[in-house]
Design a protein around this motif. Structure first.
Motif, PDB file in Angstrom:
ATOM      1  N   ILE A  30       0.828  -1.202   0.000  1.00 42.09           N
ATOM      2  CA  ILE A  30       0.000   0.000   0.000  1.00 42.09           C
ATOM      3  C   ILE A  30       0.866   1.258   0.000  1.00 42.09           C
ATOM      4  CG2 ILE A  30      -1.641   1.331   1.394  1.00 42.09           C
ATOM      5  CD1 ILE A  30      -2.814  -1.421   2.244  1.00 42.09           C
ATOM      6  N   VAL A  31       1.907   1.274   0.804  1.00 39.02           N
ATOM      7  CA  VAL A  31       2.773   2.451   0.902  1.00 39.02           C
ATOM      8  C   VAL A  31       3.484   2.727  -0.425  1.00 39.02           C
ATOM      9  CG1 VAL A  31       4.888   3.318   1.983  1.00 39.02           C
ATOM     10  CG2 VAL A  31       3.090   2.320   3.389  1.00 39.02           C
ATOM     11  N   LEU A  32       3.940   1.676  -1.092  1.00 41.80           N
ATOM     12  CA  LEU A  32       4.704   1.865  -2.325  1.00 41.80           C
ATOM     13  C   LEU A  32       3.844   1.945  -3.584  1.00 41.80           C
ATOM     14  CD1 LEU A  32       7.666  -0.531  -1.540  1.00 41.80           C
ATOM     15  CD2 LEU A  32       7.604   1.962  -1.379  1.00 41.80           C
ATOM     16  N   TRP A  33       2.528   1.806  -3.459  1.00 35.78           N
ATOM     17  CA  TRP A  33       1.643   1.820  -4.607  1.00 35.78           C
ATOM     18  C   TRP A  33       1.754   3.110  -5.424  1.00 35.78           C
ATOM     19  CZ3 TRP A  33      -2.814   4.386  -6.297  1.00 35.78           C
ATOM     20  CH2 TRP A  33      -3.501   3.752  -7.325  1.00 35.78           C
ATOM     21  N   PRO A  34       1.758   4.306  -4.804  1.00 38.10           N
ATOM     22  CA  PRO A  34       1.871   5.530  -5.616  1.00 38.10           C
ATOM     23  C   PRO A  34       3.149   5.595  -6.449  1.00 38.10           C
ATOM     24  CG  PRO A  34       1.131   6.080  -3.418  1.00 38.10           C
ATOM     25  CD  PRO A  34       1.530   4.625  -3.399  1.00 38.10           C
ATOM     26  N   SER A  35       4.237   5.101  -5.918  1.00 36.71           N
ATOM     27  CA  SER A  35       5.484   5.143  -6.701  1.00 36.71           C
ATOM     28  C   SER A  35       5.431   4.164  -7.867  1.00 36.71           C
ATOM     29  CB  SER A  35       6.689   4.863  -5.807  1.00 36.71           C
ATOM     30  OG  SER A  35       6.647   3.545  -5.316  1.00 36.71           O
ATOM     31  N   ARG A  36       4.777   3.004  -7.687  1.00 31.35           N
ATOM     32  CA  ARG A  36       4.629   2.071  -8.803  1.00 31.35           C
ATOM     33  C   ARG A  36       3.738   2.653  -9.888  1.00 31.35           C
ATOM     34  NH1 ARG A  36       3.879  -1.478  -4.615  1.00 31.35           N
ATOM     35  NH2 ARG A  36       1.663  -1.655  -5.092  1.00 31.35           N
ATOM     36  N   VAL A  37       2.669   3.342  -9.490  1.00 37.88           N
ATOM     37  CA  VAL A  37       1.771   3.975 -10.459  1.00 37.88           C
ATOM     38  C   VAL A  37       2.527   5.062 -11.228  1.00 37.88           C
ATOM     39  CG1 VAL A  37      -0.280   5.421 -10.708  1.00 37.88           C
ATOM     40  CG2 VAL A  37      -0.330   3.447  -9.199  1.00 37.88           C
ATOM     41  N   ALA A  38       3.288   5.888 -10.522  1.00 34.38           N
ATOM     42  CA  ALA A  38       4.045   6.960 -11.177  1.00 34.38           C
ATOM     43  C   ALA A  38       5.057   6.394 -12.163  1.00 34.38           C
ATOM     44  CB  ALA A  38       4.744   7.818 -10.127  1.00 34.38           C
ATOM     45  N   ALA A  39       5.738   5.324 -11.795  1.00 34.01           N
ATOM     46  CA  ALA A  39       6.726   4.724 -12.699  1.00 34.01           C
ATOM     47  C   ALA A  39       6.051   4.138 -13.937  1.00 34.01           C
ATOM     48  CB  ALA A  39       7.514   3.641 -11.966  1.00 34.01           C
ATOM     49  N   LEU A  73      -3.259   0.016 -12.966  1.00 30.36           N
ATOM     50  CA  LEU A  73      -2.503   1.254 -12.819  1.00 30.36           C
ATOM     51  C   LEU A  73      -1.069   1.021 -12.363  1.00 30.36           C
ATOM     52  CD1 LEU A  73      -4.960   3.792 -11.163  1.00 30.36           C
ATOM     53  CD2 LEU A  73      -4.006   3.852 -13.451  1.00 30.36           C
ATOM     54  N   ASP A  74      -0.862   0.099 -11.429  1.00 32.13           N
ATOM     55  CA  ASP A  74       0.484  -0.099 -10.887  1.00 32.13           C
ATOM     56  C   ASP A  74       1.244  -1.217 -11.587  1.00 32.13           C
ATOM     57  OD1 ASP A  74      -1.072  -2.138  -9.877  1.00 32.13           O
ATOM     58  OD2 ASP A  74      -0.092  -2.150  -7.925  1.00 32.13           O
ATOM     59  N   GLU A  75       0.684  -1.766 -12.659  1.00 33.07           N
ATOM     60  CA  GLU A  75       1.356  -2.848 -13.391  1.00 33.07           C
ATOM     61  C   GLU A  75       2.438  -2.261 -14.293  1.00 33.07           C
ATOM     62  OE1 GLU A  75      -0.042  -6.656 -16.011  1.00 33.07           O
ATOM     63  OE2 GLU A  75      -1.123  -4.796 -16.277  1.00 33.07           O
ATOM     64  N   ASP A  76       3.598  -2.860 -14.287  1.00 35.14           N
ATOM     65  CA  ASP A  76       4.702  -2.405 -15.122  1.00 35.14           C
ATOM     66  C   ASP A  76       4.405  -2.775 -16.572  1.00 35.14           C
ATOM     67  OD1 ASP A  76       7.081  -1.612 -16.222  1.00 35.14           O
ATOM     68  OD2 ASP A  76       8.307  -3.103 -15.185  1.00 35.14           O
ATOM     69  N   PRO A  77       4.207  -1.791 -17.458  1.00 34.46           N
ATOM     70  CA  PRO A  77       3.852  -2.111 -18.842  1.00 34.46           C
ATOM     71  C   PRO A  77       4.980  -2.789 -19.609  1.00 34.46           C
ATOM     72  CG  PRO A  77       4.206   0.238 -18.600  1.00 34.46           C
ATOM     73  CD  PRO A  77       4.266  -0.353 -17.232  1.00 34.46           C
ATOM     74  N   THR A  78       6.211  -2.623 -19.169  1.00 32.13           N
ATOM     75  CA  THR A  78       7.318  -3.222 -19.904  1.00 32.13           C
ATOM     76  C   THR A  78       7.286  -4.743 -19.820  1.00 32.13           C
ATOM     77  OG1 THR A  78       8.775  -2.951 -17.990  1.00 32.13           O
ATOM     78  CG2 THR A  78       8.798  -1.212 -19.644  1.00 32.13           C
ATOM     79  N   ILE A  79       6.741  -5.287 -18.724  1.00 34.15           N
ATOM     80  CA  ILE A  79       6.649  -6.744 -18.599  1.00 34.15           C
ATOM     81  C   ILE A  79       5.673  -7.290 -19.630  1.00 34.15           C
ATOM     82  CG2 ILE A  79       5.902  -8.611 -17.064  1.00 34.15           C
ATOM     83  CD1 ILE A  79       6.916  -6.843 -14.737  1.00 34.15           C
TER      84      ILE A  79
END
Length: 99
Positions: A30-39, A73-79
């Motif tokens: 939960i804490v790191l979710w915003p940074s994953r979304v931003a990336a 939203l937080d899924e890495d599109p490169t994968i």
């Protein structure tokens, strides 16, 4: 946080070893979710800004980028894009109508 607790958390996120506090994993998720979304959004912004020629050069098309944008939203599109490129490489190439 002590070094051992931090090491265990890193090991768990990398899939190496589980530790005894699953609630801690949820907390960090939960804490790191915003940074994953931003990336993920930053990556999609860079890909969307590429020309069709640049996308073809790395083995992608405009549709691939649009398809990758439809993920969480937080899924890495490169994968997802890397998986599509691997499938494309494994697919047999036709003879393009030649006999």
């Amino acid at each position: 946080m002590s070094a051992t607790t931090c090491d265990r958390s890193v090991a768990h996120f990398s899939g190496q070893k589980k530790h005894k506090r699953p609630g801690l994993d949820l907390f960090w998720y939960i804490v790191l979710w915003p940074s994953r979304v931003a990336a993920a959004r930053r990556t999609m912004r860079h890909l969307a800004a590429m020309s069709d020629y640049e996308l073809r050069d790395i083995g992608l098309g405009r549709y691939d980028v649009l398809n990758a944008a439809s993920g969480r939203l937080d899924e890495d599109p490169t994968i997802r894009l890397a998986g599509e490129m691997q499938e494309r490489r494994k697919a047999p190439r036709g003879n393009l109508g030649r006999v």
